[in-house]
Design an enzyme around this catalytic site. Structure first.
Site, PDB file in Angstrom:
ATOM      1  N   HIS A 222     -22.571  48.740  32.111  1.00 53.08           N
ATOM      2  CA  HIS A 222     -21.891  47.457  31.877  1.00 53.08           C
ATOM      3  C   HIS A 222     -22.043  46.908  30.466  1.00 53.08           C
ATOM      4  CE1 HIS A 222     -25.928  45.753  32.566  1.00 53.08           C
ATOM      5  NE2 HIS A 222     -25.493  44.713  31.887  1.00 53.08           N
TER       6      HIS A 222
HETATM    7  C1  UD1 Z   1     -23.970  39.518  31.037  1.00 51.48           C
HETATM    8  C2  UD1 Z   1     -25.052  39.419  29.974  1.00 51.48           C
HETATM    9  C3  UD1 Z   1     -25.821  40.739  29.907  1.00 51.48           C
HETATM   10  C4  UD1 Z   1     -26.347  41.106  31.266  1.00 51.48           C
HETATM   11  C5  UD1 Z   1     -25.230  41.110  32.304  1.00 51.48           C
HETATM   12  C6  UD1 Z   1     -25.803  41.326  33.670  1.00 51.48           C
HETATM   13  C7  UD1 Z   1     -24.489  37.964  28.072  1.00 51.48           C
HETATM   14  C8  UD1 Z   1     -24.096  37.920  26.657  1.00 51.48           C
HETATM   15  N1  UD1 Z   1     -24.477  39.172  28.666  1.00 51.48           N
HETATM   16  O1  UD1 Z   1     -23.069  40.532  30.638  1.00 51.48           O
HETATM   17  O2  UD1 Z   1     -26.919  40.577  29.024  1.00 51.48           O
HETATM   18  O3  UD1 Z   1     -26.917  42.394  31.180  1.00 51.48           O
HETATM   19  O4  UD1 Z   1     -24.570  39.826  32.278  1.00 51.48           O
HETATM   20  O5  UD1 Z   1     -24.850  41.722  34.572  1.00 51.48           O
HETATM   21  O6  UD1 Z   1     -24.794  36.947  28.634  1.00 51.48           O
HETATM   22  N2  UD1 Z   1     -16.752  39.366  35.369  1.00 51.48           N
HETATM   23  C9  UD1 Z   1     -16.108  39.278  36.581  1.00 51.48           C
HETATM   24  N3  UD1 Z   1     -16.742  38.616  37.582  1.00 51.48           N
HETATM   25  C10 UD1 Z   1     -17.960  38.036  37.460  1.00 51.48           C
HETATM   26  C11 UD1 Z   1     -18.588  38.132  36.214  1.00 51.48           C
HETATM   27  C12 UD1 Z   1     -17.980  38.796  35.184  1.00 51.48           C
HETATM   28  O7  UD1 Z   1     -15.007  39.777  36.754  1.00 51.48           O
HETATM   29  O8  UD1 Z   1     -18.473  37.457  38.437  1.00 51.48           O
HETATM   30  C13 UD1 Z   1     -16.084  40.132  34.279  1.00 51.48           C
HETATM   31  C14 UD1 Z   1     -15.171  39.263  33.433  1.00 51.48           C
HETATM   32  O9  UD1 Z   1     -14.077  40.050  33.062  1.00 51.48           O
HETATM   33  C15 UD1 Z   1     -16.011  38.980  32.206  1.00 51.48           C
HETATM   34  C16 UD1 Z   1     -16.836  40.254  32.082  1.00 51.48           C
HETATM   35  O10 UD1 Z   1     -17.084  40.662  33.422  1.00 51.48           O
HETATM   36  O11 UD1 Z   1     -15.251  38.715  31.057  1.00 51.48           O
HETATM   37  C17 UD1 Z   1     -18.147  40.067  31.350  1.00 51.48           C
HETATM   38  O12 UD1 Z   1     -18.927  39.029  31.941  1.00 51.48           O
HETATM   39  P1  UD1 Z   1     -20.028  38.237  31.064  1.00 51.48           P
HETATM   40  O13 UD1 Z   1     -20.804  37.352  31.938  1.00 51.48           O
HETATM   41  O14 UD1 Z   1     -19.394  37.623  29.871  1.00 51.48           O
HETATM   42  O15 UD1 Z   1     -20.936  39.388  30.500  1.00 51.48           O
HETATM   43  P2  UD1 Z   1     -21.612  40.604  31.237  1.00 51.48           P
HETATM   44  O16 UD1 Z   1     -21.038  41.867  30.725  1.00 51.48           O
HETATM   45  O17 UD1 Z   1     -21.625  40.373  32.697  1.00 51.48           O
HETATM   46  N1  UDP Z   2     -27.925  45.225  40.948  1.00 51.47           N
HETATM   47  C1  UDP Z   2     -27.441  44.915  42.218  1.00 51.47           C
HETATM   48  N2  UDP Z   2     -26.250  45.469  42.606  1.00 51.47           N
HETATM   49  C2  UDP Z   2     -25.533  46.308  41.812  1.00 51.47           C
HETATM   50  C3  UDP Z   2     -26.039  46.610  40.535  1.00 51.47           C
HETATM   51  C4  UDP Z   2     -27.232  46.041  40.120  1.00 51.47           C
HETATM   52  O1  UDP Z   2     -28.074  44.166  42.960  1.00 51.47           O
HETATM   53  O2  UDP Z   2     -24.466  46.768  42.235  1.00 51.47           O
HETATM   54  C5  UDP Z   2     -29.207  44.634  40.510  1.00 51.47           C
HETATM   55  C6  UDP Z   2     -30.204  45.635  39.993  1.00 51.47           C
HETATM   56  O3  UDP Z   2     -30.943  46.193  41.035  1.00 51.47           O
HETATM   57  C7  UDP Z   2     -31.054  44.786  39.064  1.00 51.47           C
HETATM   58  C8  UDP Z   2     -30.060  43.802  38.517  1.00 51.47           C
HETATM   59  O4  UDP Z   2     -28.950  43.798  39.405  1.00 51.47           O
HETATM   60  O5  UDP Z   2     -32.069  44.104  39.763  1.00 51.47           O
HETATM   61  C9  UDP Z   2     -29.636  44.246  37.161  1.00 51.47           C
HETATM   62  O6  UDP Z   2     -28.536  43.537  36.755  1.00 51.47           O
HETATM   63  P1  UDP Z   2     -27.541  44.064  35.649  1.00 51.47           P
HETATM   64  O7  UDP Z   2     -27.569  45.540  35.580  1.00 51.47           O
HETATM   65  O8  UDP Z   2     -26.259  43.404  35.924  1.00 51.47           O
HETATM   66  O9  UDP Z   2     -28.109  43.384  34.318  1.00 51.47           O
HETATM   67  P2  UDP Z   2     -29.296  43.725  33.293  1.00 51.47           P
HETATM   68  O10 UDP Z   2     -30.538  43.963  34.057  1.00 51.47           O
HETATM   69  O11 UDP Z   2     -28.868  44.899  32.489  1.00 51.47           O
HETATM   70  O12 UDP Z   2     -29.337  42.511  32.438  1.00 51.47           O
END
Ligand code: UD1
Ligand code: UDP
Length: 385
Positions: A222
């Site tokens: 991601h």
């Molecule tokens: C964010 C965090 C990242 C973390 C990740 C965990 C920042 C800068 N990044 O990244 O550090 O590892 O969360 O998962 O804060 N979207 C959906 N539905 C949702 C959420 C997101 O469709 O419920 C899609 C949208 O298109 C959105 C994209 O995901 O634009 C990115 O979401 P965003 O929260 O901006 O960043 P993450 O990549 O999730």
């Molecule tokens: N996770 C989850 N379901 C999924 C993928 C990840 O519950 O389908 C959990 C995972 O076990 C971990 C957390 O989400 O505890 C990690 O989140 P993510 O990878 O979104 O973000 P990061 O840790 O890189 O910030």
């Protein structure tokens, strides 16, 4: 005798909701008479399977506030959060604000609180990738430097903070100018220990994905450095396609919505169709925490760019290919449990092959004793003015 401390917890992204459950459990089970927790959800993540599922499964209290900021550019998203959070803080007048990790919700919570002189408690402090092109690196450095209590999960975190000038001596009452730094272990380890005992009972993912008794690899992607760069996505998915065939092994990918929405555009038509047609590559929706634990516990290996999954691979004693150039969880790489590959096709294939064949893994206790949340709550109660 101090009055009950009023603490606001900020969550927004999936991993923060998961992390917060450890603190909410400690507050409810041990510190209820000393701490009141008010949960604020920024709304950064909002899909049911990125947010609501965790509150339900992990018995996290329903947020008192949800700002519903949704997705947006960094500035837009963070600005909306700052505005909403400041209003809540002025209204609620908490004794402290807890922020987790390194997302936009983290920096917004920390900045909004620190500017109006509310102590910031940073859980997962001190982690560094030393790559300031990552939005998370900017968020975590800034957040640490405006915090009053810093809780770091690892020795590496302590050493990073020490190198940035933080003092490791503790004052009786911490302040933003004289913060207290603690090495307390990882609240994610608390959660993995707690929920791994019950996950099997609540999860049917292995049966529903037809994985019972089968060898498979659990994979997630991601990070923007992977999802937003065409060549990187092509290299990663091309490596997975080759590995699945060469090893005859299933890859299960509960894909983050970010990746799911960009995958078709980023991959060449040919590769996309191969992945779609493959009987060995299963792209599924994001799953809940019980399901992911079951998938982790029963996997042969993990391949991921997620911070959380990297560590969970170690907790559940599975080798891990890390689809990044650097990691904040350096211990698992130095100890030979994981290999960094970036988005380099040949490095991914080579790391996978090495880890698939390796047998002499060790699992030292890098991440504490599973009681980090109680330690943190104890310090909040005793050290906030
Ligand atoms: C964010 C965090 C990242 C973390 C990740 C965990 C920042 C800068 N990044 O990244 O550090 O590892 O969360 O998962 O804060 N979207 C959906 N539905 C949702 C959420 C997101 O469709 O419920 C899609 C949208 O298109 C959105 C994209 O995901 O634009 C990115 O979401 P965003 O929260 O901006 O960043 P993450 O990549 O999730
Ligand atoms: N996770 C989850 N379901 C999924 C993928 C990840 O519950 O389908 C959990 C995972 O076990 C971990 C957390 O989400 O505890 C990690 O989140 P993510 O990878 O979104 O973000 P990061 O840790 O890189 O910030």
């Amino acid at each position: 005798m101090n009055a009950r401390k009023k603490i606001i917890t900020i969550v927004g992204a999936r991993p923060q909701i998961i992390k917060s459950s450890a603190i909410s459990r400690a507050v409810q089970n041990v510190f209820a008479s000393q701490m009141e927790e008010i949960i604020v959800h920024t709304g950064q993540h909002y899909d049911e399977n990125m947010s609501k599922v965790f509150f339900e499964e992990m018995s996290i209290p329903t947020p008192h506030y949800n700002l519903q900021v949704g997705s947006g550019s960094h500035g837009e998203q963070t600005a909306k959060m700052l505005e909403g959070l400041e209003k809540i803080f002025l209204d609620e007048k908490p004794d402290g604000v807890i922020v987790y990790g390194d997302t936009n919700s983290t920096i917004a919570g920390a900045l909004a609180a620190a500017k109006i002189h509310i102590p910031v408690i940073h859980i997962e402090a001190g982690l560094r990738s030393f790559n300031k092109a990552m939005p998370e690196e900017l968020n975590r450095i800034s957040c640490d430097h405006m915090s009053t209590l810093l809780f770091t999960p690892t020795e590496t975190g302590i050493s990073n903070l020490s190198n940035e000038g933080f003092k490791m001596t503790h004052s009786e009452k911490a302040t933003i100018d004289s913060p207290n730094v603690y090495h307390c272990g990882d609240i994610m380890y608390d959660n993995s220990l707690h929920f791994s005992k019950v996950a099997q009972q609540f999860s049917s993912i292995l049966a529903s994905e037809n994985l019972n008794g089968k060898e498979y690899v659990l994979m997630t992607v991601h990070r923007d450095s992977n999802t937003d760069i065409t060549e990187n996505m092509e290299a990663i998915f091309s490596a997975v396609d080759s590995l699945s065939i060469e090893f005859g092994i299933i890859f299960v990918l509960p894909l983050h919505p970010r990746t799911k929405s960009t995958m078709k555009d980023q991959l060449s038509d040919e590769l996309y169709e191969r992945i779609e047609r493959s009987k060995l590559i299963k792209v599924i929706d994001p799953v809940g925490f019980m399901d992911i634990i079951e998938l982790e516990k029963n996997a042969r290996m993990l391949v991921t760019d997620s911070g959380g999954l990297q560590k969970e691979s170690f907790f559940f004693e599975k080798p891990c290919v890390i689809l990044r150039e650097q990691t904040e969880w350096t211990e698992i790489v130095e100890n030979g449990n994981a290999i960094l590959t970036g988005a380099d096709r040949s490095k991914i294939i080579s790391a996978f092959t090495i880890l698939y064949n390796k047998t002499d893994f060790t699992y030292p206790s890098f991440y504490g004793d599973g009681k980090a949340a109680e330690f943190i709550c104890g310090k909040i109660v005793s050290e906030l003015n």
